[in-house]
Design a protein around this motif. Structure first.
Motif, short mmCIF file in Angstrom:
data_model
loop_
_atom_site.label_atom_id
_atom_site.label_comp_id
_atom_site.label_asym_id
_atom_site.label_seq_id
_atom_site.Cartn_x
_atom_site.Cartn_y
_atom_site.Cartn_z
N LYS A 5 1.00 -1.31 -0.03
CA LYS A 5 0.18 -0.07 0.01
C LYS A 5 0.94 1.43 0.12
N LYS A 6 0.80 2.21 -1.17
CA LYS A 6 1.30 3.36 -1.39
C LYS A 6 0.52 4.49 -0.98
N VAL A 7 0.87 5.55 -0.03
CA VAL A 7 -0.02 6.70 -0.10
C VAL A 7 0.87 7.97 -0.34
N SER A 8 0.40 8.93 -0.92
CA SER A 8 1.20 10.01 -1.22
C SER A 8 0.14 11.34 -1.18
N LEU A 9 0.70 12.46 -0.46
CA LEU A 9 -0.11 13.39 -0.31
C LEU A 9 0.18 14.71 -1.38
N ASN A 10 -0.72 15.44 -1.92
CA ASN A 10 -0.48 16.60 -2.56
C ASN A 10 -1.41 17.47 -2.38
N LYS A 11 -0.98 18.91 -1.97
CA LYS A 11 -1.87 19.88 -1.70
C LYS A 11 -2.33 20.47 -2.92
N LEU A 12 -3.73 20.73 -2.87
CA LEU A 12 -4.40 21.22 -3.99
C LEU A 12 -4.34 22.66 -3.91
N ARG A 13 -4.88 23.22 -2.90
CA ARG A 13 -5.19 24.89 -2.76
C ARG A 13 -5.24 24.89 -1.28
N SER A 14 -5.19 25.99 -0.64
CA SER A 14 -5.45 26.23 0.86
C SER A 14 -6.43 25.48 1.31
N GLY A 15 -6.29 24.67 2.23
CA GLY A 15 -7.41 24.22 2.89
C GLY A 15 -7.75 22.73 2.23
N MET A 16 -7.30 22.07 1.41
CA MET A 16 -7.50 20.80 0.54
C MET A 16 -6.27 20.20 0.48
N GLU A 17 -6.29 18.83 0.72
CA GLU A 17 -5.14 18.03 0.39
C GLU A 17 -5.60 16.75 -0.38
N ARG A 18 -4.96 16.31 -1.48
CA ARG A 18 -5.54 15.32 -2.07
C ARG A 18 -4.74 13.87 -1.54
N VAL A 19 -5.05 12.94 -1.30
CA VAL A 19 -4.36 11.65 -0.87
C VAL A 19 -4.62 10.63 -1.98
N SER A 20 -3.52 10.23 -2.56
CA SER A 20 -3.64 9.20 -3.50
C SER A 20 -2.99 8.06 -2.93
N VAL A 21 -3.71 6.92 -3.08
CA VAL A 21 -3.83 5.59 -2.65
C VAL A 21 -3.39 4.54 -3.57
N THR A 22 -2.61 3.81 -3.70
CA THR A 22 -2.19 2.74 -4.63
C THR A 22 -1.96 1.55 -3.88
N ILE A 23 -2.51 0.29 -4.30
CA ILE A 23 -2.28 -0.90 -3.45
C ILE A 23 -1.91 -1.92 -4.74
N ASP A 24 -0.97 -2.50 -4.46
CA ASP A 24 -0.31 -3.49 -5.55
C ASP A 24 -0.47 -4.84 -4.95
N ILE A 25 -1.08 -5.73 -5.47
CA ILE A 25 -1.28 -7.00 -5.16
C ILE A 25 -0.44 -7.94 -5.76
N TYR A 26 0.54 -8.81 -5.18
CA TYR A 26 1.37 -9.78 -6.04
C TYR A 26 0.91 -11.16 -5.41
N ASN A 27 0.66 -11.96 -6.48
CA ASN A 27 0.56 -13.78 -6.24
C ASN A 27 2.12 -14.17 -6.39
N ARG A 28 2.82 -14.28 -5.32
CA ARG A 28 4.08 -14.75 -5.50
C ARG A 28 4.12 -16.43 -5.24
N GLY A 29 3.07 -16.96 -5.09
CA GLY A 29 3.07 -18.41 -4.98
C GLY A 29 3.11 -19.20 -6.08
N SER A 30 2.86 -20.50 -6.31
CA SER A 30 2.89 -21.58 -7.36
C SER A 30 1.45 -21.99 -8.16
N GLU A 31 0.29 -21.39 -7.49
CA GLU A 31 -1.09 -21.66 -7.86
C GLU A 31 -1.80 -20.38 -7.99
N THR A 32 -2.79 -20.36 -8.92
CA THR A 32 -3.73 -19.17 -9.01
C THR A 32 -4.73 -19.15 -7.78
N ALA A 33 -4.69 -17.67 -7.32
CA ALA A 33 -5.79 -17.54 -6.31
C ALA A 33 -7.13 -17.03 -7.10
N TYR A 34 -8.13 -17.48 -6.42
CA TYR A 34 -9.53 -17.16 -7.15
C TYR A 34 -10.30 -16.33 -6.28
#
Length: 194
Positions: free
Chosen positions: A34-63
């Motif tokens: 989970k990665k989160v970054s902050l970016n000020k838009l204008r006075s009194g507001m801030e954007r929070v961008s969230v990215t979640i990367d999911i990896y299957n490092r196993g040897s079988e498929t997850a359903y």
């Protein structure tokens, strides 16, 4: 700050080991970042961008893979783009998927978020399996951050890329010297002919 990062890494390691213990026998091993970054838009507001990367490092498929990250209180954050959950039919071994969403906040303060929850099925078990993303560091929303000085930026860039710039400069200078004809040699040969 360093102790906080170390404790976050230890917690991530423990969560990964617990996921490993429950999923390794099945051949599915889910790792989520989970990665989160902050970016000020204008006075009194801030954007929070969230990215979640999911990896299957196993040897079988997850359903029936589903992601939920609903630890964002509605009285602090308004959703600007995307949503808090996403699902995929399957996640093949060795592959990855990603989900992003943006939030906007007008509330000043420190926010401590939780890990995202990933649920999935493996072919050998009927029950849903659960994995967790790494926890995020506390967010200081609408904090008064001093403007970065240009000299500090230059020092950081020089520290990070200084050796690369030096090597490239040496190579370019060498190629220039080898490829450019010598003027002094041409002048001498011209004088000898006269």
């Amino acid at each position: 700050m360093a102790n906080l990062r170390i404790s976050t890494l230890c917690l991530f390691f423990l969560l990964s080991v617990s996921t490993l213990g429950s999923c390794l026998g099945d051949g599915v091993f889910i790792v989520a970042h989970k990665k989160v970054s902050l970016n000020k838009l204008r006075s009194g507001m801030e954007r929070v961008s969230v990215t979640i990367d999911i990896y299957n490092r196993g040897s079988e498929t997850a359903y029936d893979v589903s992601l939920t990250d609903d630890s964002w209180p509605h009285h602090i954050f308004d959703i600007a783009k995307g949503n808090f959950s996403k699902s995929w039919e399957s996640l093949d071994a060795g592959s990855a998927v990603s989900h992003s969403f943006d939030l906007v906040s007008q509330v000043k303060g420190i926010f401590n978020g939780e890990s995202a929850i990933i649920k999935f099925r493996v072919p050998t078990k009927a029950a849903l399996q659960v994995a967790y993303s790494n926890p995020m560091l506390p967010l200081d929303i609408l904090a008064d951050r001093p403007a970065e000085k240009k000299i500090d930026l230059a020092k950081r860039l020089l520290t990070k890329y200084g050796s690369l710039v030096t090597v490239i400069s040496v190579v370019v200078t060498f190629v220039y010297l080898v490829a450019t004809p010598s003027k002094s040699g041409g002048a001498k040969s011209g004088k000898k002919r006269r």
